[in-house]
Design a protein around this motif. Sequence first.
Motif, PDB file in Angstrom:
ATOM      1  N   LEU A 134       0.856  -1.180   0.000  1.00  0.00           N
ATOM      2  CA  LEU A 134       0.000   0.000   0.000  1.00  0.00           C
ATOM      3  C   LEU A 134       0.890   1.227   0.000  1.00  0.00           C
ATOM      4  O   LEU A 134       1.744   1.392   0.876  1.00  0.00           O
ATOM      5  N   TYR A 135       0.718   2.071  -1.002  1.00  0.00           N
ATOM      6  CA  TYR A 135       1.528   3.276  -1.139  1.00  0.00           C
ATOM      7  C   TYR A 135       0.648   4.498  -0.908  1.00  0.00           C
ATOM      8  O   TYR A 135      -0.351   4.700  -1.614  1.00  0.00           O
ATOM      9  N   LEU A 136       1.019   5.284   0.088  1.00  0.00           N
ATOM     10  CA  LEU A 136       0.273   6.492   0.450  1.00  0.00           C
ATOM     11  C   LEU A 136       1.179   7.691   0.277  1.00  0.00           C
ATOM     12  O   LEU A 136       2.227   7.790   0.931  1.00  0.00           O
ATOM     13  N   ASP A 137       0.799   8.582  -0.607  1.00  0.00           N
ATOM     14  CA  ASP A 137       1.619   9.773  -0.837  1.00  0.00           C
ATOM     15  C   ASP A 137       0.851  11.010  -0.399  1.00  0.00           C
ATOM     16  O   ASP A 137      -0.334  11.163  -0.713  1.00  0.00           O
ATOM     17  N   PHE A 138       1.550  11.892   0.324  1.00  0.00           N
ATOM     18  CA  PHE A 138       0.915  13.063   0.917  1.00  0.00           C
ATOM     19  C   PHE A 138       1.535  14.349   0.400  1.00  0.00           C
ATOM     20  O   PHE A 138       2.745  14.411   0.127  1.00  0.00           O
ATOM     21  N   ASP A 139       0.694  15.344   0.285  1.00  0.00           N
ATOM     22  CA  ASP A 139       1.192  16.712   0.165  1.00  0.00           C
ATOM     23  C   ASP A 139       1.908  17.009   1.479  1.00  0.00           C
ATOM     24  O   ASP A 139       1.333  16.812   2.556  1.00  0.00           O
ATOM     25  N   PRO A 140       3.176  17.446   1.426  1.00  0.00           N
ATOM     26  CA  PRO A 140       3.921  17.658   2.685  1.00  0.00           C
ATOM     27  C   PRO A 140       3.288  18.693   3.604  1.00  0.00           C
ATOM     28  O   PRO A 140       3.632  18.770   4.787  1.00  0.00           O
ATOM     29  N   HIS A 141       2.347  19.490   3.075  1.00  0.00           N
ATOM     30  CA  HIS A 141       1.673  20.490   3.899  1.00  0.00           C
ATOM     31  C   HIS A 141       0.408  19.924   4.558  1.00  0.00           C
ATOM     32  O   HIS A 141      -0.338  20.650   5.208  1.00  0.00           O
ATOM     33  N   GLU A 142       0.166  18.619   4.375  1.00  0.00           N
ATOM     34  CA  GLU A 142      -1.032  17.974   4.905  1.00  0.00           C
ATOM     35  C   GLU A 142      -1.086  18.036   6.427  1.00  0.00           C
ATOM     36  O   GLU A 142      -2.148  18.117   7.025  1.00  0.00           O
ATOM     37  N   GLY A 143       0.048  17.972   7.080  1.00  0.00           N
ATOM     38  CA  GLY A 143       0.075  17.990   8.543  1.00  0.00           C
ATOM     39  C   GLY A 143       0.262  16.588   9.098  1.00  0.00           C
ATOM     40  O   GLY A 143      -0.361  15.640   8.611  1.00  0.00           O
ATOM     41  N   ASP A 144       1.112  16.460  10.121  1.00  0.00           N
ATOM     42  CA  ASP A 144       1.443  15.144  10.656  1.00  0.00           C
ATOM     43  C   ASP A 144       0.244  14.441  11.279  1.00  0.00           C
ATOM     44  O   ASP A 144       0.063  13.232  11.118  1.00  0.00           O
ATOM     45  N   LYS A 145      -0.566  15.178  12.016  1.00  0.00           N
ATOM     46  CA  LYS A 145      -1.708  14.571  12.693  1.00  0.00           C
ATOM     47  C   LYS A 145      -2.692  13.994  11.684  1.00  0.00           C
ATOM     48  O   LYS A 145      -3.182  12.866  11.850  1.00  0.00           O
ATOM     49  N   ARG A 146      -2.960  14.761  10.633  1.00  0.00           N
ATOM     50  CA  ARG A 146      -3.895  14.281   9.610  1.00  0.00           C
ATOM     51  C   ARG A 146      -3.300  13.106   8.845  1.00  0.00           C
ATOM     52  O   ARG A 146      -4.005  12.158   8.495  1.00  0.00           O
ATOM     53  N   ALA A 147      -1.988  13.150   8.591  1.00  0.00           N
ATOM     54  CA  ALA A 147      -1.348  12.044   7.880  1.00  0.00           C
ATOM     55  C   ALA A 147      -1.466  10.755   8.690  1.00  0.00           C
ATOM     56  O   ALA A 147      -1.798   9.690   8.148  1.00  0.00           O
ATOM     57  N   ALA A 148      -1.192  10.822   9.998  1.00  0.00           N
ATOM     58  CA  ALA A 148      -1.311   9.642  10.853  1.00  0.00           C
ATOM     59  C   ALA A 148      -2.744   9.111  10.851  1.00  0.00           C
ATOM     60  O   ALA A 148      -2.970   7.892  10.772  1.00  0.00           O
ATOM     61  N   LYS A 149      -3.708  10.015  10.916  1.00  0.00           N
ATOM     62  CA  LYS A 149      -5.123   9.621  10.907  1.00  0.00           C
ATOM     63  C   LYS A 149      -5.482   8.939   9.587  1.00  0.00           C
ATOM     64  O   LYS A 149      -6.178   7.914   9.564  1.00  0.00           O
ATOM     65  N   HIS A 150      -4.983   9.502   8.460  1.00  0.00           N
ATOM     66  CA  HIS A 150      -5.280   8.907   7.151  1.00  0.00           C
ATOM     67  C   HIS A 150      -4.664   7.509   7.019  1.00  0.00           C
ATOM     68  O   HIS A 150      -5.271   6.609   6.427  1.00  0.00           O
ATOM     69  N   ILE A 151      -3.465   7.320   7.566  1.00  0.00           N
ATOM     70  CA  ILE A 151      -2.823   6.005   7.483  1.00  0.00           C
ATOM     71  C   ILE A 151      -3.660   4.966   8.226  1.00  0.00           C
ATOM     72  O   ILE A 151      -3.892   3.853   7.727  1.00  0.00           O
ATOM     73  N   ILE A 152      -4.146   5.319   9.421  1.00  0.00           N
ATOM     74  CA  ILE A 152      -5.009   4.408  10.186  1.00  0.00           C
ATOM     75  C   ILE A 152      -6.270   4.085   9.403  1.00  0.00           C
ATOM     76  O   ILE A 152      -6.705   2.922   9.321  1.00  0.00           O
ATOM     77  N   GLU A 153      -6.874   5.112   8.793  1.00  0.00           N
ATOM     78  CA  GLU A 153      -8.093   4.892   8.002  1.00  0.00           C
ATOM     79  C   GLU A 153      -7.834   3.937   6.846  1.00  0.00           C
ATOM     80  O   GLU A 153      -8.652   3.057   6.552  1.00  0.00           O
ATOM     81  N   GLU A 154      -6.685   4.093   6.175  1.00  0.00           N
ATOM     82  CA  GLU A 154      -6.363   3.230   5.036  1.00  0.00           C
ATOM     83  C   GLU A 154      -6.134   1.781   5.482  1.00  0.00           C
ATOM     84  O   GLU A 154      -6.458   0.845   4.747  1.00  0.00           O
ATOM     85  N   LEU A 155      -5.608   1.601   6.678  1.00  0.00           N
ATOM     86  CA  LEU A 155      -5.395   0.241   7.179  1.00  0.00           C
ATOM     87  C   LEU A 155      -6.711  -0.478   7.428  1.00  0.00           C
ATOM     88  O   LEU A 155      -6.774  -1.711   7.348  1.00  0.00           O
ATOM     89  N   THR A 156      -7.761   0.284   7.739  1.00  0.00           N
ATOM     90  CA  THR A 156      -9.054  -0.336   8.042  1.00  0.00           C
ATOM     91  C   THR A 156      -9.971  -0.425   6.823  1.00  0.00           C
ATOM     92  O   THR A 156     -10.988  -1.104   6.866  1.00  0.00           O
ATOM     93  N   HIS A 157      -9.608   0.273   5.734  1.00  0.00           N
ATOM     94  CA  HIS A 157     -10.420   0.230   4.512  1.00  0.00           C
ATOM     95  C   HIS A 157     -10.229  -1.087   3.777  1.00  0.00           C
ATOM     96  O   HIS A 157      -9.157  -1.692   3.823  1.00  0.00           O
ATOM     97  N   GLU A 158     -11.258  -1.499   3.073  1.00  0.00           N
ATOM     98  CA  GLU A 158     -11.085  -2.578   2.098  1.00  0.00           C
ATOM     99  C   GLU A 158     -10.436  -1.954   0.865  1.00  0.00           C
ATOM    100  O   GLU A 158     -10.989  -1.054   0.241  1.00  0.00           O
TER     101      GLU A 158
END
Length: 399
Positions: A134-158
Amino acid sequence: GEDGPGMMLKDLLLEAGATVTYADTSVPPEELPDDFDIMINLSAYREDESPSLTSIPKWWKKTVRNTSVILRAGQNLSHLLQEDENRKVLWVEATSLGGEFGAHSVDRVPARSGIGLGVSRCLFSEHPGRIEVLYLDFDPHEGDKRAAKHIIEELTHERECFEISYAGGRRFKIIWEARDVELKEKPFKLNRQSVVLAVGGARGITAGICRNLAAGTHAQFIIVGKNPISLHEDKEPEEPLPFGSAREELMKEALTNCRHIIPAELDSLAWKRVWEMERSWNISRLQKAAGKVEYRQCDLTNAGDVRSMVSDVWRKYGRIDLVIHGGGVSVEKSIVDFYLDEFIEGMKPKALGTACLLAALSRFEIGSFINLASIAGRWGNRGQSSYAVGHEVAAILVS
């Protein structure tokens, strides 16, 4: 590192009931866990380092350290799959290449992202059906907290696809489609006065590109390579032999001279002869089409040598209209079989070589720069992990 989303991600995973081992790239590779279900690599997230001539040694030292950790993680994963044929593992790469996986120019240079990308893609090729990526690419201005939250969400998604990007507060799925594209030929703006600097231009694809350019433009070519070339003005070079013929010739020479030679040494010498002949042959053919051809021997992984070479070319010609970077070597081994030193030597010509070349060229006004990348780097290929990593690091440096 503690200044990125890693610690936040660790806390969120612990809250979800996971057992988490947190390691940064300063951890000795042998201390990495040898049993895990998910590998999440954030080692190059938010990195921003474009190496200069003076900072290249420090940059490369850190690159080698990162590589040692990620390679060991990949080898531990391979051992897990070899020991249990029913085992499956998820590898997650989180990068900050602008939210488009580097498709366009980025305002940061997270070049070490190429290490995890290259290793994981080749692992996927070497263990089909056993590794999910699984490859997740972020705009570096996304913010660390939001990036961590998105990674968790992707782990739980089908998961419907394996490349997801986050840019401008939005989530995108990257879906690849095969399409026929009509190529329109455009005249290349080179002429007899133009100067082309071609790294690796004596062999392979780069040599073919140079010949085609020379035929249409009659430009001046400076070919750069690590090995010396023997050219005799009064003698046409011999056409390169196939590997089998070169091996047979060497075997006959060894028998004639009553010299004992082992198969591995014989193969190595045969390839060396083939490549020597190929270099001389290609330079000779290029000379017939180009306005001028000059060969420069240079170790592209030595920043001082590259700086001297580029400075000498500029001093002599006063211009460099086009740079073609096709250098690189391929060491073919499965990830689990690599020693670290072998892996580093395999990625070094393209990764460190590109850093040295870009730093040396930065002092001059260059027309265009073409980097010859590799499908092995972008998609992975069985047995080409060090080659893939070198090309991915180079591609990000160039972008």
